[in-house]
Design a protein around this motif. Structure first.
Motif, PDB file in Angstrom:
ATOM      1  N   LEU A 153      -3.319  -3.958  -6.951  1.00  0.00           N
ATOM      2  CA  LEU A 153      -4.272  -2.902  -6.618  1.00  0.00           C
ATOM      3  C   LEU A 153      -5.649  -3.477  -6.314  1.00  0.00           C
ATOM      4  O   LEU A 153      -6.326  -3.031  -5.381  1.00  0.00           O
ATOM      5  CB  LEU A 153      -4.364  -1.895  -7.771  1.00  0.00           C
ATOM      6  N   ARG A 183       0.837  -1.204   0.000  1.00  0.00           N
ATOM      7  CA  ARG A 183       0.000   0.000   0.000  1.00  0.00           C
ATOM      8  C   ARG A 183       0.873   1.255   0.000  1.00  0.00           C
ATOM      9  O   ARG A 183       0.577   2.234  -0.706  1.00  0.00           O
ATOM     10  CB  ARG A 183      -0.922   0.003   1.217  1.00  0.00           C
ATOM     11  N   ALA A 238       2.145   1.685  -3.504  1.00  0.00           N
ATOM     12  CA  ALA A 238       1.074   2.049  -4.424  1.00  0.00           C
ATOM     13  C   ALA A 238       0.745   3.537  -4.297  1.00  0.00           C
ATOM     14  O   ALA A 238       0.587   4.244  -5.309  1.00  0.00           O
ATOM     15  CB  ALA A 238      -0.170   1.204  -4.150  1.00  0.00           C
ATOM     16  N   ASP A 281       1.037  -5.009 -11.085  1.00  0.00           N
ATOM     17  CA  ASP A 281       0.523  -3.826 -10.397  1.00  0.00           C
ATOM     18  C   ASP A 281      -1.003  -3.856 -10.333  1.00  0.00           C
ATOM     19  O   ASP A 281      -1.602  -3.536  -9.301  1.00  0.00           O
ATOM     20  CB  ASP A 281       0.972  -2.552 -11.120  1.00  0.00           C
TER      21      ASP A 281
END
Length: 205
Positions: free
Chosen positions: A175, A117, A120, A171
């Motif tokens: 997510l 997180r 990201a 990715d």
């Protein structure tokens, strides 16, 4: 190590720096870089913001220390999962299957959702040219593309295009997992995507 500043033992300089990095990592993962102040970090550590500045000089340098520490920790962990020495990791990857490298990375990330997180959020924020780690994340991505391009893979794409596709898929899967971690299994989601990308057997991977 406790990340609370209320303990009775005074922390040594290296311990205090490690504590600050740990606290900063968790707060930035929750709020993003712009949503966290030095006062927030210092308060969680039970010290003053001046003490934080004593160790890192500025909020920007603290952020850089956070991502450098996380990258080094992940490099050591990935090397261990792939069965090579930390210093030999990048030399060893060209002889490995790209799918195996990806599997090891996803397994590592599945065990640390807070860090995934963090990255990201920072990766999105760092699209802004004025962000303190804009250049760091650009260079980090270019290094990842080169590394993934060097691994063995039979996908009929130019190696760097192949690497970008694989990284984009990873990715995206991560997510989706971060949005619904209670109902999604990162490893299982990646394995399903991996079968589509690489095929169902090692020769096709």
């Amino acid at each position: 190590m406790s990340t609370q500043g209320t303990g009775t033992r005074r922390l040594r300089g290296d311990e205090r720096k490690a504590q600050i990095i740990d606290v900063a990592s968790r707060l930035i993962a929750e709020r993003g870089y712009w949503g966290v102040s030095l006062q927030d970090i210092a308060g969680r550590c039970g010290i003053s913001d001046t003490a934080v500045l004593h160790h890192f000089g500025s909020k920007e340098k603290l952020l850089l220390a956070v991502v450098q520490h996380r990258d080094e920790t992940d490099r050591v962990a990935l090397a261990d999962r792939l069965g090579v020495a930390r210093d030999d990791l990048y030399d060893a990857i060209p002889g490995m299957l790209l799918a195996d490298v990806c599997d090891a990375m996803v397994a590592r990330n599945a065990a640390q959702p807070e860090i995934v997180r963090l990255y990201a959020l920072l990766s999105a924020e760092a699209l802004q040219p004025v962000h303190p780690v804009h250049d760091y994340f650009y260079e980090r991505e270019q290094r990842a593309i080169r590394t993934y391009a060097s691994a063995r893979c039979d996908l009929d794409l130019e190696p760097h295009a192949r690497a970008r596709l694989v990284l984009a898929t990873m990715d995206g899967v991560q997510l989706r997992w971060l949005r619904d971690p209670e109902n999604l299994d990162l490893v299982a989601e990646w394995q399903a995507a991996s079968r589509v990308l690489f095929g169902t057997d090692d020769a096709a991977r």
